[in-house]
Every structure is written in structure tokens, then in C-alpha cells.
Design a protein around this motif. Structure first.
Motif, PDB file in Angstrom:
ATOM      1  N   TYR A  24      75.438   2.534   0.569  1.00 39.80           N
ATOM      2  CA  TYR A  24      76.607   2.834  -0.274  1.00 39.80           C
ATOM      3  C   TYR A  24      77.550   3.856   0.365  1.00 39.80           C
ATOM      4  O   TYR A  24      78.747   3.604   0.495  1.00 39.80           O
ATOM      5  N   TYR A  25      77.028   5.020   0.757  1.00 36.97           N
ATOM      6  CA  TYR A  25      77.898   6.129   1.165  1.00 36.97           C
ATOM      7  C   TYR A  25      78.753   5.834   2.401  1.00 36.97           C
ATOM      8  O   TYR A  25      79.940   6.175   2.421  1.00 36.97           O
ATOM      9  N   PRO A  26      78.231   5.190   3.448  1.00 38.26           N
ATOM     10  CA  PRO A  26      79.103   4.894   4.598  1.00 38.26           C
ATOM     11  C   PRO A  26      80.285   4.007   4.242  1.00 38.26           C
ATOM     12  O   PRO A  26      81.315   4.032   4.921  1.00 38.26           O
ATOM     13  N   LYS A  27      80.175   3.234   3.161  1.00 40.12           N
ATOM     14  CA  LYS A  27      81.241   2.316   2.780  1.00 40.12           C
ATOM     15  C   LYS A  27      82.253   2.949   1.832  1.00 40.12           C
ATOM     16  O   LYS A  27      83.457   2.750   1.960  1.00 40.12           O
ATOM     17  N   TYR A  28      81.767   3.745   0.854  1.00 41.29           N
ATOM     18  CA  TYR A  28      82.649   4.266  -0.187  1.00 41.29           C
ATOM     19  C   TYR A  28      82.981   5.754  -0.053  1.00 41.29           C
ATOM     20  O   TYR A  28      84.013   6.193  -0.548  1.00 41.29           O
ATOM     21  N   ARG A  29      82.099   6.541   0.547  1.00 42.62           N
ATOM     22  CA  ARG A  29      82.327   7.977   0.761  1.00 42.62           C
ATOM     23  C   ARG A  29      82.669   8.729  -0.521  1.00 42.62           C
ATOM     24  O   ARG A  29      83.546   9.587  -0.544  1.00 42.62           O
ATOM     25  N   ASN A  30      81.993   8.430  -1.607  1.00 39.67           N
ATOM     26  CA  ASN A  30      82.277   9.056  -2.893  1.00 39.67           C
ATOM     27  C   ASN A  30      81.092   9.930  -3.303  1.00 39.67           C
ATOM     28  O   ASN A  30      80.070   9.438  -3.775  1.00 39.67           O
ATOM     29  N   GLY A  84      78.009  -2.276  -9.132  1.00 42.01           N
ATOM     30  CA  GLY A  84      76.880  -3.041  -8.595  1.00 42.01           C
ATOM     31  C   GLY A  84      75.796  -2.127  -8.053  1.00 42.01           C
ATOM     32  O   GLY A  84      74.601  -2.343  -8.295  1.00 42.01           O
ATOM     33  N   TYR A  85      76.203  -1.091  -7.319  1.00 47.25           N
ATOM     34  CA  TYR A  85      75.231  -0.121  -6.816  1.00 47.25           C
ATOM     35  C   TYR A  85      74.584   0.649  -7.956  1.00 47.25           C
ATOM     36  O   TYR A  85      73.395   0.988  -7.904  1.00 47.25           O
ATOM     37  N   PHE A  86      75.364   0.940  -8.988  1.00 47.29           N
ATOM     38  CA  PHE A  86      74.821   1.631 -10.159  1.00 47.29           C
ATOM     39  C   PHE A  86      73.709   0.800 -10.797  1.00 47.29           C
ATOM     40  O   PHE A  86      72.627   1.316 -11.110  1.00 47.29           O
ATOM     41  N   ALA A 116      67.264  -5.024   1.081  1.00 44.36           N
ATOM     42  CA  ALA A 116      67.703  -5.885   2.173  1.00 44.36           C
ATOM     43  C   ALA A 116      68.845  -6.799   1.737  1.00 44.36           C
ATOM     44  O   ALA A 116      69.817  -6.988   2.482  1.00 44.36           O
ATOM     45  N   MET A 117      68.760  -7.342   0.532  1.00 43.59           N
ATOM     46  CA  MET A 117      69.829  -8.204   0.025  1.00 43.59           C
ATOM     47  C   MET A 117      71.125  -7.416  -0.133  1.00 43.59           C
ATOM     48  O   MET A 117      72.212  -7.898   0.214  1.00 43.59           O
ATOM     49  N   THR A 118      71.021  -6.196  -0.634  1.00 43.39           N
ATOM     50  CA  THR A 118      72.206  -5.343  -0.781  1.00 43.39           C
ATOM     51  C   THR A 118      72.827  -5.046   0.572  1.00 43.39           C
ATOM     52  O   THR A 118      74.056  -5.109   0.736  1.00 43.39           O
ATOM     53  N   PHE A 119      71.998  -4.740   1.551  1.00 40.50           N
ATOM     54  CA  PHE A 119      72.494  -4.438   2.895  1.00 40.50           C
ATOM     55  C   PHE A 119      73.192  -5.647   3.504  1.00 40.50           C
ATOM     56  O   PHE A 119      74.311  -5.539   4.031  1.00 40.50           O
ATOM     57  N   LEU A 120      72.548  -6.807   3.423  1.00 38.40           N
ATOM     58  CA  LEU A 120      73.110  -8.008   4.035  1.00 38.40           C
ATOM     59  C   LEU A 120      74.428  -8.418   3.375  1.00 38.40           C
ATOM     60  O   LEU A 120      75.403  -8.752   4.051  1.00 38.40           O
ATOM     61  N   LEU A 121      74.459  -8.387   2.047  1.00 40.56           N
ATOM     62  CA  LEU A 121      75.695  -8.762   1.353  1.00 40.56           C
ATOM     63  C   LEU A 121      76.809  -7.758   1.618  1.00 40.56           C
ATOM     64  O   LEU A 121      77.968  -8.133   1.782  1.00 40.56           O
ATOM     65  N   GLY A 122      76.456  -6.480   1.658  1.00 43.85           N
ATOM     66  CA  GLY A 122      77.465  -5.454   1.887  1.00 43.85           C
ATOM     67  C   GLY A 122      78.050  -5.486   3.285  1.00 43.85           C
ATOM     68  O   GLY A 122      79.218  -5.135   3.487  1.00 43.85           O
ATOM     69  N   ARG A 123      77.263  -5.912   4.259  1.00 40.05           N
ATOM     70  CA  ARG A 123      77.726  -5.904   5.648  1.00 40.05           C
ATOM     71  C   ARG A 123      78.288  -7.235   6.120  1.00 40.05           C
ATOM     72  O   ARG A 123      79.097  -7.269   7.042  1.00 40.05           O
ATOM     73  N   THR A 124      77.856  -8.343   5.528  1.00 41.15           N
ATOM     74  CA  THR A 124      78.277  -9.643   6.045  1.00 41.15           C
ATOM     75  C   THR A 124      79.249 -10.370   5.137  1.00 41.15           C
ATOM     76  O   THR A 124      80.024 -11.202   5.602  1.00 41.15           O
ATOM     77  N   LEU A 125      79.224 -10.079   3.825  1.00 41.23           N
ATOM     78  CA  LEU A 125      80.076 -10.807   2.888  1.00 41.23           C
ATOM     79  C   LEU A 125      81.364 -10.023   2.673  1.00 41.23           C
ATOM     80  O   LEU A 125      81.488  -9.244   1.751  1.00 41.23           O
ATOM     81  N   GLN A 126      82.326 -10.208   3.554  1.00 38.83           N
ATOM     82  CA  GLN A 126      83.610  -9.522   3.481  1.00 38.83           C
ATOM     83  C   GLN A 126      84.675 -10.508   3.020  1.00 38.83           C
ATOM     84  O   GLN A 126      85.406 -11.082   3.816  1.00 38.83           O
ATOM     85  N   LEU A 127      84.758 -10.717   1.717  1.00 36.93           N
ATOM     86  CA  LEU A 127      85.704 -11.679   1.177  1.00 36.93           C
ATOM     87  C   LEU A 127      87.087 -11.049   1.022  1.00 36.93           C
ATOM     88  O   LEU A 127      87.221  -9.889   0.662  1.00 36.93           O
TER      89      LEU A 127
END
Length: 198
Positions: A24-30, A84-86, A116-127
Motif C-alpha cells: 500500500y504505502y509505496p503506491k499511495y504514500r498516505n 480495498g486495502y481497508f 499475493a493476490m493484492t500484490f499481483l493486482l496492484g502491480r500488474t493491473l494498471q487499467l
């Protein structure tokens, strides 16, 4: 019993830390949501673990989950990605505290699958999706319908975003400023406030 509690909480905290700190943090920095995620995860874990003996079990857990599914902060809008992370950290707290019939190995597998599913979707699914923002714009000559192509080109050049649609919200002729709602497509991690001072 205390040993079981500590083992399960350590497992819960480990996977929550991986999700929050490395996904989460590397992507949103909140930082505000980092605090909230850990706090809600811990509160739910302790609450569910202590009440697990009261024959509430999973019915109680799903009731909590349904309650939090309607949860919205009153002072700030929570973006759907962060919601989603919440829900993920809430789920981790619930399954790690209430899965009393599941052994530690199975809990490790379940936690690993979720992370693992969260990591894969967060890094590969860039819609690509449509964003919009409201801007103040001073060139009133370009807000005429006949000048729409020029307006789109000017806004795209000045903001650096591929703006494809514009709506005029209101015009203040005394101040010479128009309020525009501009629409553009971007990746989720590319979106941000637009700047017309460029």
C-alpha cells in the motif's frame, strides 16, 4: 491460551505489515491511512478473539464486516482503492482471530494467498480510467463552443494531461475567470492535481 493469542496476533501483524508497508504505502504514500489500517486491524483482531468464546463466531465477524462495508469517513472521502486495502486489513484481522478450527499452516496459506493476490493486482493491473478535476481558467475567448478544439489543446499543453472533454461550470465575467471541469484518461498512479500555472 495466551501463547495462542500471541502467535495468532504475530501472524496477523506480520501479514498486515507486509500489505501496508510494502504494497500500500509505496503506491499511495498516505501516513494517515497507515495508522488507520493498523489500528482497525488490531482492534478487530482483539475484539473477535476475545468474543470468539461467546458463540458469536463467524456470524458476528460477518456482521462487523457488513458494518464496515458501509463505513465512510465524514470528514474526508476515502478513495475506492484505499477502501480495498481497508477491507483487506479488516479481513486479515477477522480470519486470524476467529479461525480457531484451522491450524497455523492453513492460516499461513490463506494469508499468503490474500497478500499475493493484492500484490499481483496492484502491480500488474494498471487499467486506464477517466478522471476529472475542476479548474479556474482565465482565457475566456476559448470557452466558446466554436473554440472547443483550441480549448482542449490549450488545456492539454498547460497541464500535461490528455484532456478529451471539458464542461463549463460557471463564468465570472467581472474577474475574467471561468470554472471548468476537465476530463482525462490516466493510470491510477498517474492521477494528481492539475496545474494551470505551467
Amino acid at each position: 491460551m495466551l501463547e495462542t493469542f500471541l502467535i495468532r496476533y504475530a501472524l496477523n501483524l506480520l501479514f498486515t505489515f507486509i500489505v501496508v508497508r510494502f504494497i500500500y504505502y509505496p503506491k499511495y504514500r498516505n501516513n494517515d491511512f497507515v495508522f488507520t489500517f493498523f489500528l482497525f486491524n488490531t482492534i478487530l483482531f482483539v475484539l473477535c478473539y476475545l468474543l470468539a468464546e461467546a458463540d458469536l463466531k463467524f456470524g458476528f465477524a460477518f456482521g462487523l464486516f457488513a458494518l464496515f462495508s458501509m463505513f465512510r469517513y465524514r470528514t474526508v472521502t476515502v478513495p475506492i482503492g484505499e477502501m480495498g486495502y481497508f477491507f483487506l486489513v479488516v479481513t486479515l484481522g477477522i480470519i486470524n482471530s476467529l479461525a480457531s478450527l484451522v491450524n497455523i499452516e492453513m492460516l499461513l496459506v490463506a494469508n499468503s494467498v490474500l497478500v499475493a493476490m493484492t500484490f499481483l493486482l496492484g502491480r500488474t493491473l494498471q487499467l486506464t480510467h477517466e478522471n476529472f478535476q475542476t479548474l479556474n481558467y482565465e482565457n475566456l475567448g476559448l470557452i466558446k463552443p466554436a473554440e472547443r478544439a483550441g480549448l482542449l489543446q490549450d488545456l492539454t499543453e498547460r497541464t500535461g494531461y490528455p484532456i478529451h472533454k471539458v464542461q463549463v461550470v460557471k463564468v465570472d465575467y467581472q474577474r475574467g475567470i471561468a470554472q471548468l471541469r476537465v476530463y482525462y484518461f490516466s493510470k491510477e498512479n498517474e492521477s494528481g492535481p492539475l496545474d494551470l500555472d505551467a
